[in-house]
Design an enzyme around this catalytic site. Sequence first.
Site, PDB file in Angstrom:
ATOM      1  N   PRO A   9      -4.682  -2.072  -1.330  1.00  0.00           N
ATOM      2  CA  PRO A   9      -5.375  -2.777  -0.254  1.00  0.00           C
ATOM      3  C   PRO A   9      -6.312  -1.900   0.560  1.00  0.00           C
ATOM      4  O   PRO A   9      -5.959  -0.776   0.949  1.00  0.00           O
ATOM      5  CB  PRO A   9      -4.234  -3.278   0.635  1.00  0.00           C
ATOM      6  CG  PRO A   9      -3.061  -3.363  -0.256  1.00  0.00           C
ATOM      7  CD  PRO A   9      -3.231  -2.303  -1.298  1.00  0.00           C
ATOM      8  N   ASN A  10      -7.494  -2.432   0.806  1.00  0.00           N
ATOM      9  CA  ASN A  10      -8.530  -1.847   1.675  1.00  0.00           C
ATOM     10  C   ASN A  10      -9.267  -0.655   1.054  1.00  0.00           C
ATOM     11  O   ASN A  10     -10.270  -0.206   1.613  1.00  0.00           O
ATOM     12  CB  ASN A  10      -7.952  -1.440   3.050  1.00  0.00           C
ATOM     13  CG  ASN A  10      -7.335  -2.620   3.768  1.00  0.00           C
ATOM     14  OD1 ASN A  10      -7.985  -3.661   3.916  1.00  0.00           O
ATOM     15  ND2 ASN A  10      -6.090  -2.505   4.192  1.00  0.00           N
ATOM     16  N   ARG A  17     -15.113   2.066   5.759  1.00  0.00           N
ATOM     17  CA  ARG A  17     -14.042   1.962   6.763  1.00  0.00           C
ATOM     18  C   ARG A  17     -13.610   3.358   7.204  1.00  0.00           C
ATOM     19  O   ARG A  17     -13.364   4.237   6.368  1.00  0.00           O
ATOM     20  CB  ARG A  17     -12.868   1.142   6.231  1.00  0.00           C
ATOM     21  CG  ARG A  17     -11.845   1.922   5.474  1.00  0.00           C
ATOM     22  CD  ARG A  17     -10.483   1.263   5.465  1.00  0.00           C
ATOM     23  NE  ARG A  17      -9.729   1.847   4.385  1.00  0.00           N
ATOM     24  CZ  ARG A  17      -8.412   1.916   4.341  1.00  0.00           C
ATOM     25  NH1 ARG A  17      -7.690   1.367   5.277  1.00  0.00           N
ATOM     26  NH2 ARG A  17      -7.807   2.486   3.337  1.00  0.00           N
ATOM     27  N   TYR A  22     -11.315   8.583   5.858  1.00  0.00           N
ATOM     28  CA  TYR A  22     -11.270   8.383   4.401  1.00  0.00           C
ATOM     29  C   TYR A  22     -12.506   8.907   3.659  1.00  0.00           C
ATOM     30  O   TYR A  22     -12.565   8.824   2.441  1.00  0.00           O
ATOM     31  CB  TYR A  22     -11.081   6.890   4.100  1.00  0.00           C
ATOM     32  CG  TYR A  22      -9.789   6.336   4.669  1.00  0.00           C
ATOM     33  CD1 TYR A  22      -8.544   6.814   4.223  1.00  0.00           C
ATOM     34  CD2 TYR A  22      -9.790   5.366   5.670  1.00  0.00           C
ATOM     35  CE1 TYR A  22      -7.354   6.328   4.758  1.00  0.00           C
ATOM     36  CE2 TYR A  22      -8.604   4.869   6.204  1.00  0.00           C
ATOM     37  CZ  TYR A  22      -7.395   5.356   5.744  1.00  0.00           C
ATOM     38  OH  TYR A  22      -6.214   4.876   6.268  1.00  0.00           O
ATOM     39  N   ASN A  72      -3.192   4.922  -5.789  1.00  0.00           N
ATOM     40  CA  ASN A  72      -3.245   5.014  -4.332  1.00  0.00           C
ATOM     41  C   ASN A  72      -2.854   3.625  -3.826  1.00  0.00           C
ATOM     42  O   ASN A  72      -3.673   2.710  -3.816  1.00  0.00           O
ATOM     43  CB  ASN A  72      -4.652   5.383  -3.851  1.00  0.00           C
ATOM     44  CG  ASN A  72      -4.699   5.515  -2.328  1.00  0.00           C
ATOM     45  OD1 ASN A  72      -3.792   5.073  -1.627  1.00  0.00           O
ATOM     46  ND2 ASN A  72      -5.769   6.109  -1.827  1.00  0.00           N
ATOM     47  N   ALA A  75      -1.621   1.053   2.191  1.00  0.00           N
ATOM     48  CA  ALA A  75      -0.501   0.875   3.122  1.00  0.00           C
ATOM     49  C   ALA A  75       0.782   0.434   2.416  1.00  0.00           C
ATOM     50  O   ALA A  75       1.881   0.629   2.955  1.00  0.00           O
ATOM     51  CB  ALA A  75      -0.878  -0.132   4.203  1.00  0.00           C
ATOM     52  N   HIS A  78       3.935   2.652   2.194  1.00  0.00           N
ATOM     53  CA  HIS A  78       4.907   2.883   3.257  1.00  0.00           C
ATOM     54  C   HIS A  78       6.035   1.857   3.305  1.00  0.00           C
ATOM     55  O   HIS A  78       7.016   2.076   4.000  1.00  0.00           O
ATOM     56  CB  HIS A  78       4.176   2.951   4.597  1.00  0.00           C
ATOM     57  CG  HIS A  78       2.966   3.835   4.561  1.00  0.00           C
ATOM     58  ND1 HIS A  78       3.045   5.172   4.233  1.00  0.00           N
ATOM     59  CD2 HIS A  78       1.634   3.577   4.740  1.00  0.00           C
ATOM     60  CE1 HIS A  78       1.821   5.697   4.241  1.00  0.00           C
ATOM     61  NE2 HIS A  78       0.950   4.746   4.541  1.00  0.00           N
ATOM     62  N   ASP A  85       9.553  -0.554  -7.335  1.00  0.00           N
ATOM     63  CA  ASP A  85      10.354  -1.038  -8.460  1.00  0.00           C
ATOM     64  C   ASP A  85       9.511  -1.212  -9.718  1.00  0.00           C
ATOM     65  O   ASP A  85       9.988  -0.975 -10.832  1.00  0.00           O
ATOM     66  CB  ASP A  85      11.032  -2.366  -8.103  1.00  0.00           C
ATOM     67  CG  ASP A  85      12.250  -2.168  -7.200  1.00  0.00           C
ATOM     68  OD1 ASP A  85      12.661  -1.014  -6.982  1.00  0.00           O
ATOM     69  OD2 ASP A  85      12.783  -3.187  -6.710  1.00  0.00           O
ATOM     70  N   GLU A  96       0.821   9.788  -7.369  1.00  0.00           N
ATOM     71  CA  GLU A  96       0.368   9.085  -6.159  1.00  0.00           C
ATOM     72  C   GLU A  96      -0.697   9.921  -5.454  1.00  0.00           C
ATOM     73  O   GLU A  96      -0.519  11.126  -5.281  1.00  0.00           O
ATOM     74  CB  GLU A  96       1.571   8.869  -5.235  1.00  0.00           C
ATOM     75  CG  GLU A  96       1.232   8.127  -3.956  1.00  0.00           C
ATOM     76  CD  GLU A  96       2.499   7.771  -3.174  1.00  0.00           C
ATOM     77  OE1 GLU A  96       3.413   7.139  -3.756  1.00  0.00           O
ATOM     78  OE2 GLU A  96       2.561   8.130  -1.985  1.00  0.00           O
ATOM     79  N   HIS A  98      -3.456  10.070  -2.050  1.00  0.00           N
ATOM     80  CA  HIS A  98      -3.962   9.550  -0.779  1.00  0.00           C
ATOM     81  C   HIS A  98      -5.187  10.344  -0.375  1.00  0.00           C
ATOM     82  O   HIS A  98      -5.170  11.580  -0.436  1.00  0.00           O
ATOM     83  CB  HIS A  98      -2.905   9.646   0.324  1.00  0.00           C
ATOM     84  CG  HIS A  98      -1.703   8.822   0.008  1.00  0.00           C
ATOM     85  ND1 HIS A  98      -1.707   7.452   0.101  1.00  0.00           N
ATOM     86  CD2 HIS A  98      -0.491   9.170  -0.467  1.00  0.00           C
ATOM     87  CE1 HIS A  98      -0.523   6.990  -0.285  1.00  0.00           C
ATOM     88  NE2 HIS A  98       0.226   8.008  -0.645  1.00  0.00           N
ATOM     89  N   SER A 100      -6.396  10.553   2.683  1.00  0.00           N
ATOM     90  CA  SER A 100      -6.073  11.250   3.931  1.00  0.00           C
ATOM     91  C   SER A 100      -4.719  11.958   3.795  1.00  0.00           C
ATOM     92  O   SER A 100      -3.943  11.640   2.882  1.00  0.00           O
ATOM     93  CB  SER A 100      -6.023  10.246   5.089  1.00  0.00           C
ATOM     94  OG  SER A 100      -4.965   9.317   4.890  1.00  0.00           O
ATOM     95  N   ARG A 105      -0.764  12.035  10.151  1.00  0.00           N
ATOM     96  CA  ARG A 105      -1.221  10.825  10.846  1.00  0.00           C
ATOM     97  C   ARG A 105      -0.052  10.137  11.564  1.00  0.00           C
ATOM     98  O   ARG A 105       0.922  10.779  11.900  1.00  0.00           O
ATOM     99  CB  ARG A 105      -1.920   9.910   9.825  1.00  0.00           C
ATOM    100  CG  ARG A 105      -3.129  10.605   9.175  1.00  0.00           C
ATOM    101  CD  ARG A 105      -3.849   9.685   8.232  1.00  0.00           C
ATOM    102  NE  ARG A 105      -4.369   8.521   8.952  1.00  0.00           N
ATOM    103  CZ  ARG A 105      -4.760   7.391   8.343  1.00  0.00           C
ATOM    104  NH1 ARG A 105      -4.697   7.300   7.031  1.00  0.00           N
ATOM    105  NH2 ARG A 105      -5.202   6.383   9.064  1.00  0.00           N
ATOM    106  N   ARG A 109       3.177   6.421   8.626  1.00  0.00           N
ATOM    107  CA  ARG A 109       2.562   6.839   7.352  1.00  0.00           C
ATOM    108  C   ARG A 109       3.280   8.039   6.725  1.00  0.00           C
ATOM    109  O   ARG A 109       2.986   8.441   5.607  1.00  0.00           O
ATOM    110  CB  ARG A 109       1.093   7.202   7.562  1.00  0.00           C
ATOM    111  CG  ARG A 109       0.235   6.038   7.982  1.00  0.00           C
ATOM    112  CD  ARG A 109      -1.241   6.425   8.030  1.00  0.00           C
ATOM    113  NE  ARG A 109      -1.966   5.573   8.941  1.00  0.00           N
ATOM    114  CZ  ARG A 109      -2.487   4.386   8.617  1.00  0.00           C
ATOM    115  NH1 ARG A 109      -2.379   3.926   7.391  1.00  0.00           N
ATOM    116  NH2 ARG A 109      -3.125   3.674   9.509  1.00  0.00           N
TER     117      ARG A 109
HETATM  118  C1  DQA Z   1      -4.217   5.811   2.264  1.00  0.00           C
HETATM  119  C2  DQA Z   1      -3.252   6.118   3.414  1.00  0.00           C
HETATM  120  C3  DQA Z   1      -2.518   4.872   3.864  1.00  0.00           C
HETATM  121  O1  DQA Z   1      -1.658   5.176   4.953  1.00  0.00           O
HETATM  122  C4  DQA Z   1      -3.495   3.810   4.314  1.00  0.00           C
HETATM  123  O2  DQA Z   1      -2.807   2.625   4.648  1.00  0.00           O
HETATM  124  C5  DQA Z   1      -4.557   3.537   3.295  1.00  0.00           C
HETATM  125  C6  DQA Z   1      -5.146   4.677   2.588  1.00  0.00           C
HETATM  126  C7  DQA Z   1      -5.072   7.029   1.900  1.00  0.00           C
HETATM  127  O3  DQA Z   1      -5.677   7.008   0.833  1.00  0.00           O
HETATM  128  O4  DQA Z   1      -5.201   7.972   2.700  1.00  0.00           O
HETATM  129  O5  DQA Z   1      -5.002   2.421   3.127  1.00  0.00           O
HETATM  130  O6  DQA Z   1      -3.442   5.474   1.115  1.00  0.00           O
END
Ligand code: DQA
Length: 141
Positions: A9-10, A17, A22, A72, A75, A78, A85, A96, A98, A100, A105, A109
């Site tokens: 997501p996002n 954003r 990021y 990645n 959110a 978390h 699963d 995995e 990220h 950031s 943070r 997170r």
């Molecule tokens: C993220 C870190 C997450 O906490 C956040 O919700 C994201 C991006 C990162 O790539 O730093 O959407 O996964």
Amino acid sequence: MKIKIINGPNLNMTGTREPSVYGAVTLDTINAEIQKEAEKLGVDVVFFQSNYEGAIIDEIWASQDFDGIIINPGALTHYSYAVRDAISGAGVPCIEVHLSNIYAREEFRHKSVTAPVCKGQISGLGKYGYILALKAFAEVK
Ligand code: DQA
């Protein structure tokens, strides 16, 4: 070797954003850089992004013929026991990533429910996290 890159997501809004958190580079540009690196390494890469938890879970299960997943989960990292699963159930090695540094943070997170079922985690190195994960799959036996 076939590797799937899954962004949650996002992450589709990367570049616009919160660029101070990021980075200012779009996901398409990051993916193009991953693609270039993959060609150098002789690895096939497939890209997937969704803002929907269920779609990500389906995509993880649909990756059982892949050698690895770079994920990645945004959110979902978390709190999504369902994504966790799927990762452990599908049995495809995951790294995995990220953009950031999640440990520098907000408190919520600091916890990743998905990292314990992954081979490893790279956090805070921006787009290079994806590239390093790809190299790890290609070169670390
Ligand atoms: C993220 C870190 C997450 O906490 C956040 O919700 C994201 C991006 C990162 O790539 O730093 O959407 O996964």
